[in-house]
Motif scaffolding. Structure first.
Motif, PDB file in Angstrom:
ATOM      1  N   SER A  95       6.734  11.400   4.631  1.00  0.00           N
ATOM      2  CA  SER A  95       6.285  12.443   5.555  1.00  0.00           C
ATOM      3  C   SER A  95       5.997  13.750   4.821  1.00  0.00           C
ATOM      4  CB  SER A  95       7.322  12.669   6.652  1.00  0.00           C
ATOM      5  OG  SER A  95       8.594  12.932   6.095  1.00  0.00           O
ATOM      6  N   ASN A  96       6.401  13.836   3.539  1.00  0.00           N
ATOM      7  CA  ASN A  96       6.116  15.016   2.720  1.00  0.00           C
ATOM      8  C   ASN A  96       4.829  14.886   1.904  1.00  0.00           C
ATOM      9  OD1 ASN A  96       8.429  16.565   3.425  1.00  0.00           O
ATOM     10  ND2 ASN A  96       9.680  15.293   2.062  1.00  0.00           N
ATOM     11  N   ASP A  97       4.081  13.813   2.115  1.00  0.00           N
ATOM     12  CA  ASP A  97       2.823  13.612   1.395  1.00  0.00           C
ATOM     13  C   ASP A  97       1.797  14.612   1.913  1.00  0.00           C
ATOM     14  OD1 ASP A  97       0.425  12.752   0.286  1.00  0.00           O
ATOM     15  OD2 ASP A  97       0.907  10.629   0.482  1.00  0.00           O
ATOM     16  N   GLN A  98       1.398  15.544   1.062  1.00  0.00           N
ATOM     17  CA  GLN A  98       0.435  16.575   1.444  1.00  0.00           C
ATOM     18  C   GLN A  98      -1.008  16.141   1.204  1.00  0.00           C
ATOM     19  OE1 GLN A  98       1.535  19.460   3.011  1.00  0.00           O
ATOM     20  NE2 GLN A  98       3.448  18.302   2.908  1.00  0.00           N
ATOM     21  N   ALA A  99      -1.224  15.087   0.454  1.00  0.00           N
ATOM     22  CA  ALA A  99      -2.584  14.638   0.142  1.00  0.00           C
ATOM     23  C   ALA A  99      -3.115  13.681   1.200  1.00  0.00           C
ATOM     24  CB  ALA A  99      -2.615  13.976  -1.233  1.00  0.00           C
ATOM     25  N   ILE A 100      -2.267  12.729   1.607  1.00  0.00           N
ATOM     26  CA  ILE A 100      -2.643  11.764   2.639  1.00  0.00           C
ATOM     27  C   ILE A 100      -1.583  11.832   3.733  1.00  0.00           C
ATOM     28  CG2 ILE A 100      -3.007   9.325   3.178  1.00  0.00           C
ATOM     29  CD1 ILE A 100      -4.014   8.913   0.356  1.00  0.00           C
ATOM     30  N   PRO A 101      -1.932  12.332   4.897  1.00  0.00           N
ATOM     31  CA  PRO A 101      -0.939  12.512   5.965  1.00  0.00           C
ATOM     32  C   PRO A 101      -0.223  11.209   6.310  1.00  0.00           C
ATOM     33  CG  PRO A 101      -3.017  13.573   6.543  1.00  0.00           C
ATOM     34  CD  PRO A 101      -3.285  12.763   5.305  1.00  0.00           C
ATOM     35  N   PHE A 102       1.053  11.327   6.637  1.00  0.00           N
ATOM     36  CA  PHE A 102       1.837  10.148   7.008  1.00  0.00           C
ATOM     37  C   PHE A 102       1.217   9.441   8.207  1.00  0.00           C
ATOM     38  CE2 PHE A 102       5.490   8.034   9.030  1.00  0.00           C
ATOM     39  CZ  PHE A 102       5.904   7.243   7.965  1.00  0.00           C
ATOM     40  N   SER A 103       0.486  10.175   9.025  1.00  0.00           N
ATOM     41  CA  SER A 103      -0.155   9.572  10.193  1.00  0.00           C
ATOM     42  C   SER A 103      -1.151   8.487   9.791  1.00  0.00           C
ATOM     43  CB  SER A 103      -0.878  10.656  11.020  1.00  0.00           C
ATOM     44  OG  SER A 103      -1.856  11.319  10.245  1.00  0.00           O
ATOM     45  N   GLN A 104      -1.750   8.603   8.598  1.00  0.00           N
ATOM     46  CA  GLN A 104      -2.661   7.563   8.125  1.00  0.00           C
ATOM     47  C   GLN A 104      -1.896   6.260   7.854  1.00  0.00           C
ATOM     48  OE1 GLN A 104      -5.876   7.635   8.044  1.00  0.00           O
ATOM     49  NE2 GLN A 104      -6.173   9.790   8.501  1.00  0.00           N
ATOM     50  N   SER A 105      -0.695   6.404   7.308  1.00  0.00           N
ATOM     51  CA  SER A 105       0.140   5.220   7.074  1.00  0.00           C
ATOM     52  C   SER A 105       0.560   4.595   8.397  1.00  0.00           C
ATOM     53  CB  SER A 105       1.370   5.598   6.246  1.00  0.00           C
ATOM     54  OG  SER A 105       0.992   6.077   4.974  1.00  0.00           O
ATOM     55  N   GLU A 106       0.917   5.433   9.349  1.00  0.00           N
ATOM     56  CA  GLU A 106       1.314   4.930  10.671  1.00  0.00           C
ATOM     57  C   GLU A 106       0.159   4.186  11.333  1.00  0.00           C
ATOM     58  OE1 GLU A 106       4.633   7.940  12.405  1.00  0.00           O
ATOM     59  OE2 GLU A 106       2.606   8.783  12.223  1.00  0.00           O
ATOM     60  N   GLU A 107      -1.048   4.719  11.188  1.00  0.00           N
ATOM     61  CA  GLU A 107      -2.207   4.060  11.791  1.00  0.00           C
ATOM     62  C   GLU A 107      -2.462   2.702  11.154  1.00  0.00           C
ATOM     63  OE1 GLU A 107      -6.978   4.836  12.687  1.00  0.00           O
ATOM     64  OE2 GLU A 107      -5.747   6.409  11.776  1.00  0.00           O
ATOM     65  N   MET A 108      -2.355   2.629   9.825  1.00  0.00           N
ATOM     66  CA  MET A 108      -2.530   1.337   9.155  1.00  0.00           C
ATOM     67  C   MET A 108      -1.485   0.339   9.626  1.00  0.00           C
ATOM     68  SD  MET A 108      -3.766   1.988   5.213  1.00  0.00           S
ATOM     69  CE  MET A 108      -2.248   2.769   4.685  1.00  0.00           C
ATOM     70  N   ALA A 109      -0.239   0.791   9.733  1.00  0.00           N
ATOM     71  CA  ALA A 109       0.843  -0.104  10.150  1.00  0.00           C
ATOM     72  C   ALA A 109       0.633  -0.605  11.572  1.00  0.00           C
ATOM     73  CB  ALA A 109       2.184   0.617  10.038  1.00  0.00           C
ATOM     74  N   THR A 110       0.015   0.206  12.396  1.00  0.00           N
ATOM     75  CA  THR A 110      -0.259  -0.194  13.784  1.00  0.00           C
ATOM     76  C   THR A 110      -1.379  -1.227  13.856  1.00  0.00           C
ATOM     77  OG1 THR A 110       0.435   1.965  14.623  1.00  0.00           O
ATOM     78  CG2 THR A 110      -0.949   0.640  16.064  1.00  0.00           C
ATOM     79  N   LYS A 111      -2.386  -1.069  12.998  1.00  0.00           N
ATOM     80  CA  LYS A 111      -3.568  -1.922  13.082  1.00  0.00           C
ATOM     81  C   LYS A 111      -3.426  -3.236  12.316  1.00  0.00           C
ATOM     82  CE  LYS A 111      -7.006   1.702  13.924  1.00  0.00           C
ATOM     83  NZ  LYS A 111      -8.232   2.365  13.414  1.00  0.00           N
TER      84      LYS A 111
ATOM     85  N   LEU B 184       0.851  -1.196   0.000  1.00  0.00           N
ATOM     86  CA  LEU B 184       0.000   0.000   0.000  1.00  0.00           C
ATOM     87  C   LEU B 184       0.880   1.238   0.000  1.00  0.00           C
ATOM     88  CD1 LEU B 184      -2.521  -1.231   2.722  1.00  0.00           C
ATOM     89  CD2 LEU B 184      -2.822  -1.323   0.237  1.00  0.00           C
ATOM     90  N   MET B 185       0.791   2.021  -1.069  1.00  0.00           N
ATOM     91  CA  MET B 185       1.641   3.190  -1.225  1.00  0.00           C
ATOM     92  C   MET B 185       0.819   4.479  -1.234  1.00  0.00           C
ATOM     93  SD  MET B 185       4.452   1.990  -4.064  1.00  0.00           S
ATOM     94  CE  MET B 185       5.681   0.753  -3.659  1.00  0.00           C
ATOM     95  N   ASN B 186       1.163   5.397  -0.351  1.00  0.00           N
ATOM     96  CA  ASN B 186       0.502   6.712  -0.324  1.00  0.00           C
ATOM     97  C   ASN B 186      -1.012   6.576  -0.393  1.00  0.00           C
ATOM     98  OD1 ASN B 186       3.237   7.127  -2.159  1.00  0.00           O
ATOM     99  ND2 ASN B 186       2.955   8.728  -0.617  1.00  0.00           N
TER     100      ASN B 186
END
Length: 276
Positions: A211-227, A114-116
């Motif tokens: 972390s420079n993704d302005q469309a989808i915050p990096f925090s969304q990726s972090e949340e997916m990785a956690t879950k 899953l990318m960006n």
């Protein structure tokens, strides 16, 4: 509805045939966005790139579509071509499609890349913005949209140090029809929210973002990785929302590392079962 491009594994006589990776592109691109990555990855794995409805350069999709429809067509293609399982690799809009697939047909998915992308659905505000963009594209064409999109989607580093990529992407996006973009916006607006179901994903998952993704915050990726129970998160430097296009060599390496480590885990699991 979908356009398929097959890249067989480039193997020698001593190589074993490995599994297939299905690449799903970002909005508003075509499957050609994966060309540099597939050139490297197909030396080791069979690769399929898919043009979502209307996004092939010579195609206009005259009817709206949904990610559920795309999932069903991918499923039919796999069955018709005797592909038992595949790894689904999706960027942004392609990631939405990959997530839809893994929840509808988990038995056909052996891994996720899953990318960006993100698992949450559009908020009401996001839906309103997509609707506004849709109307502008249909009434005024795609030129202004493309210019603004690339300015926000590409990292400042890319825009400064790789102007030829910016020019190339601008030219390629001019080939997309307003109607195809409109239908893509409608599909993304109507997509299902899978954020509460991420813990149900059982396949190994690679999450790539910046972390420079302005469309989808990096925090969304972090949340997916956690879950997601078996997930690895990679933060790619000097990229924005289009990491596979901005850093294709690094992305290809990350994909190969993920696939090879996944294969190693499968071998260890097989040996363990034999021992017991």
């Amino acid at each position: 509805m979908l356009t398929w491009n097959f890249y067989p594994q480039l193997k020698n006589s001593k190589s074993e045939v490995r599994e297939t990776i299905i690449f799903l592109h970002a909005f508003p691109f075509s499957s050609q966005m994966w060309n540099e990555i597939v050139e490297k990855v197909s030396r080791h794995y069979s690769c399929l790139t898919v043009d979502l409805p209307g996004f092939a350069s010579d195609e206009v999709e005259h009817a709206p579509w949904t990610f559920a429809m795309v999932t069903e067509e991918i499923c039919r293609y796999m069955k018709n071509h005797q592909i038992d399982k595949a790894v689904l690799c999706g960027c942004s809009m392609g990631g939405y499609s990959a997530l839809d697939f893994v929840f509808r047909y988990p038995a056909l998915c052996s891994g996720l890349i899953l990318m960006n992308t993100q698992a949450i659905g559009d908020s009401n505000d996001a839906k309103d913005k997509r609707s506004e963009t849709l109307q502008k594209v249909l009434s005024s064409g795609t030129s202004d949209f493309i210019k603004g999109f690339l300015a926000s989607a590409l990292a400042p580093h890319t825009q400064k140090h790789n102007p030829s990529l910016v020019d190339r992407l601008s030219v390629s996006l001019q080939q997309q029809s307003p109607l195809s973009l409109a239908h893509g916006l409608l599909a993304m607006s109507a997509r299902k929210d899978f954020s509460s179901q991420l813990t149900e994903i059982t396949v190994p998952t690679l999450i790539v973002s910046s972390s420079n993704d302005q469309a989808i915050p990096f925090s969304q990726s972090e949340e997916m990785a956690t879950k997601i129970p078996v997930a690895r998160l990679e933060n790619i430097a000097d990229a924005g929302h289009l990491t596979p296009l901005e850093q294709p060599t690094i992305c290809a390496d990350r994909i190969l590392n993920f696939m090879n480590s996944q294969r190693t885990m499968e071998v260890h699991h097989s040996l363990h079962k034999e021992l017991i």
